[in-house]
Write a protein that holds these residues in place. Structure first.
Motif, PDB file in Angstrom:
ATOM      1  N   ALA A 257     -60.804  18.151 -16.119  1.00 17.51           N
ATOM      2  CA  ALA A 257     -60.318  19.347 -15.779  1.00 17.51           C
ATOM      3  C   ALA A 257     -59.610  19.668 -17.664  1.00 17.51           C
ATOM      4  N   ALA A 258     -59.821  18.429 -18.638  1.00 16.68           N
ATOM      5  CA  ALA A 258     -60.141  18.990 -19.834  1.00 16.68           C
ATOM      6  C   ALA A 258     -60.521  20.025 -20.609  1.00 16.68           C
ATOM      7  N   ARG A 259     -61.747  19.888 -19.739  1.00 23.04           N
ATOM      8  CA  ARG A 259     -62.795  20.726 -20.258  1.00 23.04           C
ATOM      9  C   ARG A 259     -62.982  22.259 -19.575  1.00 23.04           C
ATOM     10  N   GLN A 260     -61.459  22.461 -18.487  1.00 22.65           N
ATOM     11  CA  GLN A 260     -61.092  23.516 -18.521  1.00 22.65           C
ATOM     12  C   GLN A 260     -60.192  24.582 -19.162  1.00 22.65           C
ATOM     13  N   TRP A 261     -59.505  23.735 -20.505  1.00 16.08           N
ATOM     14  CA  TRP A 261     -58.707  23.933 -21.506  1.00 16.08           C
ATOM     15  C   TRP A 261     -59.686  25.111 -21.764  1.00 16.08           C
ATOM     16  N   SER A 262     -58.659  25.988 -22.439  1.00 14.39           N
ATOM     17  CA  SER A 262     -58.881  27.160 -23.572  1.00 14.39           C
ATOM     18  C   SER A 262     -58.831  26.698 -24.625  1.00 14.39           C
ATOM     19  N   ASN A 263     -59.163  27.426 -25.515  1.00 15.02           N
ATOM     20  CA  ASN A 263     -58.143  27.459 -27.410  1.00 15.02           C
ATOM     21  C   ASN A 263     -56.837  28.115 -26.940  1.00 15.02           C
ATOM     22  N   LYS A 264     -56.766  29.144 -25.974  1.00 13.83           N
ATOM     23  CA  LYS A 264     -55.622  30.336 -25.795  1.00 13.83           C
ATOM     24  C   LYS A 264     -54.522  28.325 -24.861  1.00 13.83           C
ATOM     25  N   THR A 265     -54.916  27.797 -24.241  1.00 11.72           N
ATOM     26  CA  THR A 265     -53.258  26.855 -23.771  1.00 11.72           C
ATOM     27  C   THR A 265     -53.010  26.484 -24.863  1.00 11.72           C
ATOM     28  N   ALA A 266     -54.346  25.686 -26.003  1.00 11.51           N
ATOM     29  CA  ALA A 266     -53.420  25.179 -27.197  1.00 11.51           C
ATOM     30  C   ALA A 266     -52.924  26.135 -27.544  1.00 11.51           C
ATOM     31  N   TYR A 267     -52.911  27.144 -27.870  1.00 13.51           N
ATOM     32  CA  TYR A 267     -51.769  28.208 -28.640  1.00 13.51           C
ATOM     33  C   TYR A 267     -50.161  28.142 -28.284  1.00 13.51           C
ATOM     34  N   VAL A 268     -50.721  27.901 -26.921  1.00  8.72           N
ATOM     35  CA  VAL A 268     -49.175  28.573 -26.548  1.00  8.72           C
ATOM     36  C   VAL A 268     -48.486  27.049 -26.597  1.00  8.72           C
ATOM     37  N   ILE A 269     -49.244  26.073 -26.205  1.00 10.86           N
ATOM     38  CA  ILE A 269     -48.437  24.570 -26.658  1.00 10.86           C
ATOM     39  C   ILE A 269     -47.696  24.565 -28.142  1.00 10.86           C
ATOM     40  N   VAL A 270     -49.030  24.823 -29.586  1.00  9.71           N
ATOM     41  CA  VAL A 270     -48.569  25.314 -30.795  1.00  9.71           C
ATOM     42  C   VAL A 270     -47.380  26.514 -30.959  1.00  9.71           C
ATOM     43  N   GLY A 271     -47.818  27.354 -29.916  1.00 18.02           N
ATOM     44  CA  GLY A 271     -46.173  28.270 -29.968  1.00 18.02           C
ATOM     45  C   GLY A 271     -44.883  27.739 -29.733  1.00 18.02           C
ATOM     46  N   LEU A 272     -44.925  27.169 -28.349  1.00 15.33           N
ATOM     47  CA  LEU A 272     -43.566  26.370 -27.370  1.00 15.33           C
ATOM     48  C   LEU A 272     -43.188  25.538 -28.521  1.00 15.33           C
ATOM     49  N   ILE A 273     -44.007  24.773 -29.111  1.00 18.29           N
ATOM     50  CA  ILE A 273     -43.585  23.629 -30.146  1.00 18.29           C
ATOM     51  C   ILE A 273     -43.073  23.958 -31.479  1.00 18.29           C
ATOM     52  N   PHE A 274     -43.347  25.406 -31.891  1.00 20.43           N
ATOM     53  CA  PHE A 274     -42.837  25.913 -33.060  1.00 20.43           C
ATOM     54  C   PHE A 274     -41.405  26.072 -32.307  1.00 20.43           C
ATOM     55  N   LEU A 275     -41.254  27.223 -31.292  1.00 20.64           N
ATOM     56  CA  LEU A 275     -39.719  27.901 -31.088  1.00 20.64           C
ATOM     57  C   LEU A 275     -39.121  26.385 -30.285  1.00 20.64           C
ATOM     58  N   GLY A 276     -39.561  25.559 -29.872  1.00 22.99           N
ATOM     59  CA  GLY A 276     -38.994  24.538 -29.733  1.00 22.99           C
ATOM     60  C   GLY A 276     -38.294  23.898 -31.161  1.00 22.99           C
ATOM     61  N   ALA A 277     -38.503  23.705 -31.705  1.00 23.75           N
ATOM     62  CA  ALA A 277     -38.610  23.355 -33.135  1.00 23.75           C
ATOM     63  C   ALA A 277     -37.363  24.029 -33.888  1.00 23.75           C
ATOM     64  N   ASN A 278     -36.636  25.118 -33.483  1.00 26.61           N
ATOM     65  CA  ASN A 278     -36.157  25.756 -34.294  1.00 26.61           C
ATOM     66  C   ASN A 278     -34.714  25.515 -33.334  1.00 26.61           C
ATOM     67  N   VAL A 279     -34.707  25.331 -31.699  1.00 24.81           N
ATOM     68  CA  VAL A 279     -33.185  24.948 -31.083  1.00 24.81           C
ATOM     69  C   VAL A 279     -32.391  25.061 -32.125  1.00 24.81           C
ATOM     70  N   TYR A 280     -32.231  23.332 -32.730  1.00 23.48           N
ATOM     71  CA  TYR A 280     -31.288  22.207 -33.758  1.00 23.48           C
ATOM     72  C   TYR A 280     -30.922  22.912 -34.696  1.00 23.48           C
ATOM     73  N   PRO A 281     -31.858  23.740 -35.342  1.00 28.44           N
ATOM     74  CA  PRO A 281     -31.580  24.338 -36.715  1.00 28.44           C
ATOM     75  C   PRO A 281     -30.945  25.202 -36.276  1.00 28.44           C
ATOM     76  N   VAL A 282     -31.174  26.135 -35.591  1.00 30.49           N
ATOM     77  CA  VAL A 282     -30.527  27.438 -35.897  1.00 30.49           C
ATOM     78  C   VAL A 282     -29.295  26.708 -35.254  1.00 30.49           C
TER      79      VAL A 282
ATOM     80  N   GLU B  71     -27.464  23.857 -35.516  1.00 25.48           N
ATOM     81  CA  GLU B  71     -26.694  23.120 -36.964  1.00 25.48           C
ATOM     82  C   GLU B  71     -26.516  24.718 -37.498  1.00 25.48           C
ATOM     83  N   SER B  72     -27.122  25.557 -38.420  1.00 24.51           N
ATOM     84  CA  SER B  72     -26.953  27.014 -39.373  1.00 24.51           C
ATOM     85  C   SER B  72     -26.374  27.589 -39.324  1.00 24.51           C
ATOM     86  N   VAL B  73     -26.047  28.157 -37.363  1.00 26.31           N
ATOM     87  CA  VAL B  73     -24.606  28.926 -37.317  1.00 26.31           C
ATOM     88  C   VAL B  73     -22.896  28.109 -37.607  1.00 26.31           C
ATOM     89  N   PHE B  74     -23.308  27.263 -37.508  1.00 27.54           N
ATOM     90  CA  PHE B  74     -21.870  26.325 -37.371  1.00 27.54           C
ATOM     91  C   PHE B  74     -21.286  25.224 -38.312  1.00 27.54           C
TER      92      PHE B  74
END
Length: 316
Positions: free
Chosen positions: A127-152, A154-157
């Motif tokens: 199953a892992a061999r079916q993963w593409s680079n796109k899959t990894a970059y989607v995971i990275v993108g979601l991580i970066f977005l998720g990491a912004n939730v708390y600071p946003v 806190e910064s507002v309030f």
């Protein structure tokens, strides 16, 4: 600034010698982090990190996060130690506070993803061999977005202040509902991912004999990354989760002299900096292709590069 909660008179490091010594260590950490993580990024572009493709992409983004943390957070701490104050104004105080939380959360979640992906490679190789680079970059993108939730939020309030315990800007601890946000953030963005990292590391060690070659060696890379991460984040994580009780149970009655309140926070913060320097050293020690590539850069023999610009193992 002396009228603020963690002011220079009460919490600052009084002697210049102590501050300059700590600043020197801080700049050494920055130097190692910059050199190490730049080498990791260059090596990844040269295909000199021989891991599965998902791991390579995650390793590359961990290096980007650590490099950014060194430039945008640790460097400001070093300068502030020398100046014995914050030099960059209120706006940059907000910016560095925001970025510190984003980059810390990103680093934690990327390490968590690195362990989980490696465990899947071992348990579900087809199953892992079916993963593409796109899959990894989607995971990275979601991580970066998720990491912004708390600071946003806190910064507002919430306000930010320069904290002389750690010589960096941070969100102000406030009473009421906001007093719960730091522990909640620590639970969901630090404690739970850390638990996942620990459990997945145990899983990797249990199943390590099922794989061979680069996958087996990569398991030990993951184990060392996880171990250094847990050690470097443990004191600060402990402080944030227990801050309410630390404040309430201070035996001295004077928080400026309470070792848990001041020193656990200060040294926990500085120990956290180690995480940004350790990963390239771990790769050098555990990934033969990266080790060979780095050595080749500092010898008279040049790295063996093929026609498409990729590094090749073998006689240099």
């Amino acid at each position: 600034m002396d009228g603020e909660p963690f002011n220079k008179t009460v919490f600052g490091i009084a002697t210049p010698e102590a501050r300059y010594s700590l600043a020197a260590v801080t700049f050494l950490v920055i130097f190692i982090s910059i050199v190490g993580n730049v080498l990791v990024l260059v090596a990844s572009l040269r295909d000199a990190i021989k891991l599965d493709k998902i791991s390579v992409i995650l390793v590359k983004n961990i290096a980007i996060a650590d490099l950014s943390y060194a430039f945008l957070v640790i460097l400001q701490v070093g300068v502030s130690l020398i100046a014995h104050e914050w030099l960059y104004g209120k706006i940059l105080c907000h910016v560095t506070t925001y970025l510190e939380h984003v980059l810390s959360a990103t680093d934690i979640l990327l390490i968590c993803a690195l362990n989980i992906s490696k465990l899947i490679v071992i348990l579900k190789p087809f199953a892992a061999r079916q993963w593409s680079n796109k899959t990894a970059y989607v995971i990275v993108g979601l991580i970066f977005l998720g990491a912004n939730v708390y600071p946003v939020c806190e910064s507002v309030f919430r306000k930010v202040y320069f904290d002389y315990r750690s010589y960096r800007c941070t969100f102000l601890h406030e009473a009421g509902v906001w007093a719960l946000t730091d522990p909640l953030f620590t639970v969901f963005i630090v404690a739970i991912p850390t638990l996942v990292i620990i459990l997945s590391t145990v899983g990797l060690l249990v199943y390590v004999n099922k794989v061979s070659g680069i996958h087996k060696k990569a398991v030990f890379t993951n184990v060392w990354i996880s171990a250094i991460f847990v050690i470097s984040y443990a004191p600060m994580c402990t402080y944030v989760l227990g801050e309410k009780w630390i404040l309430h149970d201070s035996k001295s009655g004077n928080l400026s002299t309470d070792s848990v309140y001041k020193n656990l926070y200060r040294w926990g913060m500085f120990l956290k900096f180690v995480n940004s320097t350790a990963n390239p050293l771990i790769y050098y020690a555990t990934i033969m292709s990266f080790n060979t590539y780095v050595k080749s850069l500092f010898t008279t023999k040049r790295p063996k590069i093929n026609k498409v610009g990729k590094f090749e193992m073998g006689v240099l």
